[in-house]
Design a protein around this motif. Sequence first.
Motif, PDB file in Angstrom:
ATOM      1  N   GLY A  46       6.616  14.606  -0.213  1.00 38.07           N
ATOM      2  CA  GLY A  46       5.218  14.653  -0.564  1.00 38.07           C
ATOM      3  C   GLY A  46       4.588  13.300  -0.571  1.00 38.07           C
ATOM      4  N   ARG A  47       3.295  13.219  -0.489  1.00 36.33           N
ATOM      5  CA  ARG A  47       2.600  11.953  -0.464  1.00 36.33           C
ATOM      6  C   ARG A  47       1.432  11.966  -1.413  1.00 36.33           C
ATOM      7  NH1 ARG A  47       2.475   9.622   5.596  1.00 36.33           N
ATOM      8  NH2 ARG A  47       4.656   9.812   5.960  1.00 36.33           N
ATOM      9  N   SER A  48       1.606  11.377  -2.533  1.00 35.24           N
ATOM     10  CA  SER A  48       0.449  11.169  -3.383  1.00 35.24           C
ATOM     11  C   SER A  48       0.606   9.850  -4.051  1.00 35.24           C
ATOM     12  CB  SER A  48       0.322  12.273  -4.423  1.00 35.24           C
ATOM     13  OG  SER A  48       1.355  12.217  -5.334  1.00 35.24           O
ATOM     14  N   ALA A  49      -0.434   9.076  -4.084  1.00 37.14           N
ATOM     15  CA  ALA A  49      -0.348   7.770  -4.711  1.00 37.14           C
ATOM     16  C   ALA A  49      -0.821   7.902  -6.129  1.00 37.14           C
ATOM     17  CB  ALA A  49      -1.205   6.766  -3.962  1.00 37.14           C
ATOM     18  N   ARG A  50       0.113   8.021  -7.036  1.00 39.98           N
ATOM     19  CA  ARG A  50      -0.284   8.133  -8.416  1.00 39.98           C
ATOM     20  C   ARG A  50      -0.608   6.757  -8.934  1.00 39.98           C
ATOM     21  NH1 ARG A  50       3.921  10.090 -12.691  1.00 39.98           N
ATOM     22  NH2 ARG A  50       4.049   7.896 -13.184  1.00 39.98           N
ATOM     23  N   GLY A  51      -1.738   6.632  -9.590  1.00 39.31           N
ATOM     24  CA  GLY A  51      -2.179   5.329 -10.054  1.00 39.31           C
ATOM     25  C   GLY A  51      -1.261   4.789 -11.109  1.00 39.31           C
ATOM     26  N   GLY A  52      -1.537   3.555 -11.420  1.00 35.94           N
ATOM     27  CA  GLY A  52      -0.764   2.907 -12.460  1.00 35.94           C
ATOM     28  C   GLY A  52       0.174   1.905 -11.857  1.00 35.94           C
ATOM     29  N   SER A  82       5.315  12.137  -5.911  1.00 30.16           N
ATOM     30  CA  SER A  82       4.322  11.134  -6.088  1.00 30.16           C
ATOM     31  C   SER A  82       4.990   9.810  -6.151  1.00 30.16           C
ATOM     32  CB  SER A  82       3.602  11.381  -7.375  1.00 30.16           C
ATOM     33  OG  SER A  82       4.416  11.206  -8.441  1.00 30.16           O
ATOM     34  N   THR A  83       4.329   8.806  -5.635  1.00 29.74           N
ATOM     35  CA  THR A  83       4.885   7.487  -5.745  1.00 29.74           C
ATOM     36  C   THR A  83       4.354   6.874  -6.996  1.00 29.74           C
ATOM     37  OG1 THR A  83       3.102   6.581  -4.546  1.00 29.74           O
ATOM     38  CG2 THR A  83       4.994   7.197  -3.302  1.00 29.74           C
ATOM     39  N   GLU A  84       5.246   6.451  -7.858  1.00 35.17           N
ATOM     40  CA  GLU A  84       4.811   5.941  -9.140  1.00 35.17           C
ATOM     41  C   GLU A  84       4.207   4.586  -8.934  1.00 35.17           C
ATOM     42  OE1 GLU A  84       8.577   6.298 -10.973  1.00 35.17           O
ATOM     43  OE2 GLU A  84       7.965   8.075 -11.979  1.00 35.17           O
ATOM     44  N   GLY A  85       2.918   4.508  -9.058  1.00 33.64           N
ATOM     45  CA  GLY A  85       2.253   3.261  -8.816  1.00 33.64           C
ATOM     46  C   GLY A  85       1.763   3.172  -7.421  1.00 33.64           C
ATOM     47  N   GLY A  86       1.868   4.232  -6.675  1.00 34.97           N
ATOM     48  CA  GLY A  86       1.358   4.203  -5.328  1.00 34.97           C
ATOM     49  C   GLY A  86       2.457   3.885  -4.367  1.00 34.97           C
ATOM     50  N   ALA A  87       2.626   4.698  -3.331  1.00 32.35           N
ATOM     51  CA  ALA A  87       3.681   4.444  -2.385  1.00 32.35           C
ATOM     52  C   ALA A  87       3.263   3.367  -1.439  1.00 32.35           C
ATOM     53  CB  ALA A  87       3.974   5.713  -1.629  1.00 32.35           C
ATOM     54  N   SER A  88       4.255   2.632  -0.951  1.00 28.14           N
ATOM     55  CA  SER A  88       3.924   1.652   0.059  1.00 28.14           C
ATOM     56  C   SER A  88       4.906   1.750   1.178  1.00 28.14           C
ATOM     57  CB  SER A  88       3.984   0.255  -0.514  1.00 28.14           C
ATOM     58  OG  SER A  88       5.279  -0.152  -0.634  1.00 28.14           O
ATOM     59  N   ARG A  98       8.854   1.530   2.174  1.00 32.66           N
ATOM     60  CA  ARG A  98       9.510   0.807   1.086  1.00 32.66           C
ATOM     61  C   ARG A  98       8.459   0.353   0.109  1.00 32.66           C
ATOM     62  NH1 ARG A  98      14.003  -2.527   2.544  1.00 32.66           N
ATOM     63  NH2 ARG A  98      13.205  -3.922   0.999  1.00 32.66           N
ATOM     64  N   PRO A  99       8.836   0.239  -1.152  1.00 30.89           N
ATOM     65  CA  PRO A  99       7.886  -0.279  -2.113  1.00 30.89           C
ATOM     66  C   PRO A  99       7.628  -1.759  -1.916  1.00 30.89           C
ATOM     67  CG  PRO A  99       9.903   0.459  -3.145  1.00 30.89           C
ATOM     68  CD  PRO A  99      10.033   0.660  -1.671  1.00 30.89           C
ATOM     69  N   ARG A 100       6.510  -2.211  -2.369  1.00 26.55           N
ATOM     70  CA  ARG A 100       6.156  -3.610  -2.261  1.00 26.55           C
ATOM     71  C   ARG A 100       6.602  -4.378  -3.496  1.00 26.55           C
ATOM     72  NH1 ARG A 100       0.713  -4.502   0.490  1.00 26.55           N
ATOM     73  NH2 ARG A 100       0.606  -6.063  -1.131  1.00 26.55           N
ATOM     74  N   TRP A 152     -10.671  -3.831   1.873  1.00 26.13           N
ATOM     75  CA  TRP A 152      -9.245  -3.845   2.264  1.00 26.13           C
ATOM     76  C   TRP A 152      -8.418  -4.789   1.392  1.00 26.13           C
ATOM     77  CZ3 TRP A 152     -12.996  -3.280   6.124  1.00 26.13           C
ATOM     78  CH2 TRP A 152     -12.938  -2.068   6.828  1.00 26.13           C
ATOM     79  N   GLN A 153      -9.092  -5.540   0.498  1.00 28.35           N
ATOM     80  CA  GLN A 153      -8.350  -6.347  -0.469  1.00 28.35           C
ATOM     81  C   GLN A 153      -7.501  -5.465  -1.381  1.00 28.35           C
ATOM     82  OE1 GLN A 153      -8.398  -9.932  -1.076  1.00 28.35           O
ATOM     83  NE2 GLN A 153      -9.099  -9.794   1.044  1.00 28.35           N
ATOM     84  N   LEU A 154      -7.796  -4.169  -1.380  1.00 34.47           N
ATOM     85  CA  LEU A 154      -6.992  -3.240  -2.169  1.00 34.47           C
ATOM     86  C   LEU A 154      -5.528  -3.259  -1.751  1.00 34.47           C
ATOM     87  CD1 LEU A 154      -7.533  -1.127  -4.433  1.00 34.47           C
ATOM     88  CD2 LEU A 154      -7.608   0.612  -2.639  1.00 34.47           C
ATOM     89  N   LEU A 155      -5.254  -3.693  -0.527  1.00 35.62           N
ATOM     90  CA  LEU A 155      -3.873  -3.760  -0.050  1.00 35.62           C
ATOM     91  C   LEU A 155      -3.050  -4.807  -0.794  1.00 35.62           C
ATOM     92  CD1 LEU A 155      -4.222  -3.353   3.820  1.00 35.62           C
ATOM     93  CD2 LEU A 155      -3.039  -1.829   2.244  1.00 35.62           C
ATOM     94  N   HIS A 156      -3.698  -5.680  -1.551  1.00 30.79           N
ATOM     95  CA  HIS A 156      -2.949  -6.653  -2.345  1.00 30.79           C
ATOM     96  C   HIS A 156      -2.281  -5.998  -3.546  1.00 30.79           C
ATOM     97  CE1 HIS A 156      -3.923 -10.377  -0.295  1.00 30.79           C
ATOM     98  NE2 HIS A 156      -5.207 -10.039  -0.262  1.00 30.79           N
ATOM     99  N   VAL A 157      -2.633  -4.754  -3.822  1.00 32.29           N
ATOM    100  CA  VAL A 157      -2.092  -4.065  -4.984  1.00 32.29           C
ATOM    101  C   VAL A 157      -0.800  -3.359  -4.607  1.00 32.29           C
ATOM    102  CG1 VAL A 157      -2.525  -2.272  -6.709  1.00 32.29           C
ATOM    103  CG2 VAL A 157      -4.381  -3.790  -5.978  1.00 32.29           C
ATOM    104  N   THR A 158       0.174  -3.485  -5.451  1.00 34.25           N
ATOM    105  CA  THR A 158       1.470  -2.860  -5.210  1.00 34.25           C
ATOM    106  C   THR A 158       1.325  -1.363  -4.974  1.00 34.25           C
ATOM    107  OG1 THR A 158       2.567  -4.463  -6.611  1.00 34.25           O
ATOM    108  CG2 THR A 158       3.732  -2.404  -6.217  1.00 34.25           C
ATOM    109  N   GLY A 159       1.891  -0.886  -3.888  1.00 32.03           N
ATOM    110  CA  GLY A 159       1.948   0.547  -3.646  1.00 32.03           C
ATOM    111  C   GLY A 159       0.836   1.106  -2.807  1.00 32.03           C
ATOM    112  N   VAL A 160      -0.235   0.367  -2.566  1.00 28.28           N
ATOM    113  CA  VAL A 160      -1.339   0.878  -1.763  1.00 28.28           C
ATOM    114  C   VAL A 160      -0.988   0.760  -0.288  1.00 28.28           C
ATOM    115  CG1 VAL A 160      -3.773   0.598  -1.166  1.00 28.28           C
ATOM    116  CG2 VAL A 160      -3.020   0.325  -3.534  1.00 28.28           C
ATOM    117  N   ARG A 161      -1.236   1.830   0.465  1.00 26.04           N
ATOM    118  CA  ARG A 161      -0.883   1.872   1.879  1.00 26.04           C
ATOM    119  C   ARG A 161      -2.123   1.702   2.740  1.00 26.04           C
ATOM    120  NH1 ARG A 161       0.396   6.942   2.625  1.00 26.04           N
ATOM    121  NH2 ARG A 161       1.427   6.622   4.619  1.00 26.04           N
TER     122      ARG A 161
END
Length: 821
Positions: free
Chosen positions: A60-66, A84-90, A215-217, A272-281
Amino acid sequence: MSTEPETTEQTGPGTPDPGADDGLRHDDPVGEGGTSGGSASGNSALEGGAAAEGDTSGAGRSARGGASEADGAAEGGTSDGGASTEGGASEAGAASAGGVAPDAGGDPEDGAGASGAEAEPSGDSDGSDNSGGSDGGEKSEAEAELAAQRVERERIEQRKAERKGPIESGGKLSGKAADLLAAVRAVESGEKPSATVFAEPEPAPRRAAPEPAPRPRTVPPEAATAPAGSAPETVQAVRRVLAQGGAPETLAPQVAAALGEAAEERLHADPWQLLHVTGVRPEQADGFARALLGAECGPDDERRGRAFTVWLLEQAALAGHTALEAPALTAALAQRAVPDPEAALNGTLAEGEALVFQDALDDAPATEEADEDGERPVRVLVGLERYALAEESLADGLARLINSAPKEGGSASDWERAAASAEGSAAELLRAVAGHGLVLHTGGEASRVEPARLLGEAGRLGLRAWAAAHSPLGRDGFGQLLRRLPREQEPSEAPAPPVATVAGLLSGAEGPGRDEDGSLALDLLVVLDAPQLDVETAALLVESLPDGARLVLAGDPAVLWSVGPGRVFADLLAARVCPQIASRLPDPGPLGELVSGIGAGELNQVAAPGKEVVIVPVREAGEAVHRTVQLVADSVPRAIGVPAEQTVVITPGHGGAAGTRALNAALKERLNPGPGRFGGFDPGDRIAYSPAPGRTLPGQVVKADAEGLHLSCSGAHVVVPKERVETQLRHGWALTAHQAVGGRWPAVVVVLPGDAAQALSRPWVYTAFSRAARHLSVVHGVEQALPRAVAEIPARPRTTRLPALLQPSAQDPGTQERTAG
């Protein structure tokens, strides 16, 4: 041949028919076969790359926040259970076509086996590696470590700034290499680089590699504690922007930590600066940008190209690379639907968000044109500034050690007298350290007695000698070894062993402290578990050494490489710029014989009369979990005499039906049942605590109160605030190999479920099996994948610049390898 440990539990559904005295039916030693030591299959190597520390199921693919789970990335893989990826999958790794990252999202010991699935920020890689020091029980210890790292980075940058200018080079270069050099110099002068930097025709197309598994970031060290300190108004402003763009508002603390006080303005100006956050794809950042920008958003947006370029370089760092070849990077950008990859890379270089380098290729085939012009072929590399500075600083520091005279500590005759009293490779080590500032020492667990002997002799010669281990378990074990050596004082009068953890040494929480000039107050430093040094940690360590100090890097080159980028120990061994002492002290007993064979690529049968090695074949993951609990809770304590609290379980990944999560849940239910009212934890639970990315401290929950969760980690009292429990703690009965590296336990149960076959490699198997001191049980469900991994899947290469940077020192007279014993 021994029988397996007994079990009193009834055979449950799906378990093998009991054949031995008490239910564990096979007493075969680990052999070359799948379940009982048969011959290795002649099949070809596993395709798709091995992924070791990776989750092995789920889709499954859901980026759970946090916040993402603090363990970081090297154990990445497919996310478990649906999830769900805890903290957002990357995504793990930069697209593999063109070699941006390992095909399976990492090196053989990291990453995931299943292509295209999503990764969960998991375990033992960046956020939870056994590196760290004893946190001393102080809440601010991690912050002290981070502050020490920032100070050292400032020193590195200051040294670079003090240089008079760039060294003139590349005068005879032509084509793309010359254009890239011109681009770099244009950036340095404040100009835009030429648009023709990548105008040359691309080479012949290569067959695309499979899409890598995610892989996670890595969580940046500076951000590890930042969410708690972000201003409430900043977090609230970020929440509004995230809501406007349709992103989870729970990401606000992470965004504020990553982008700083101006996070709101930065997101509006460049979504696109959002990509600096762990887990954002990337696709999630694209959706956020479309919601904010509307019709202005397009795939050819310059901001998108720059952000994707930096993101790919960060993903490559998670896979262990400190830089990427330019063609590989542009190919990966094309896979990410960037219309003009060359322009995107060109813009990234122009903005100073990445750097470009040229490394001479000594092993490249000579060409007639090159011979006429006197040019040497080069490869063009692109990397992030933080790793470039670290690698260059490390090379400078190592050259300083290699080319400077070590501080006098005793006369030459004193050193020779000490060497004469030793034997074999121990004597060779003493002689090498007497005359050189940098020495490498290789060997297994038994070889640690040689650095211990060196430390004792150096102390008697008047040197301030210290050792630094990767983990608290390694520190405590080496301390016990030092206490067993002959000494002049009575045991009651002897000072504490001079050994610390690397993290504790750098932060000042352990070790001798620092001199007035900021250097470590020591003359000789022996670094154990040297393969676990990444380039940033190694650079900080070398920069901290005073002039005239001696550095000995000791370790087993067959274990997993560092979680962070680089392969410092392997690069130094290959560069041959200093003496290398290969110990010939073998690890004893059946376990030593088994592990030595694995290191040579052979999974041999070994006689185990004392039940040192036991195979437990299983058919599916549920059975693997059942048999693992049976072994830890009953069979091993009763038949081997090792209690459950001294047994550790090692499995390839966190997710899946037999990953660390499932195993820890089952082991908790059996060994310490409870409601988990404190963030899923109860007093008495074994835990794996990650105070900073790349560090794992094993410990136990003591209690919980308003301050947070109280832990005991290697004798140190630690308090984890409640808001960090979810991101910094896991249950610790079961670990991944990267979490376990640096420690040893009396008994180890290695779990190899069928879905972990692609996660195996020779370094992973070697590391997992060698964690056992007295007994090893292998819950075996991968059949021929185990011997095939040992024979055919070595460590995945990493792209680094250190070997090229070390070349000027390669002519040092001490480069010969010394082998004795």
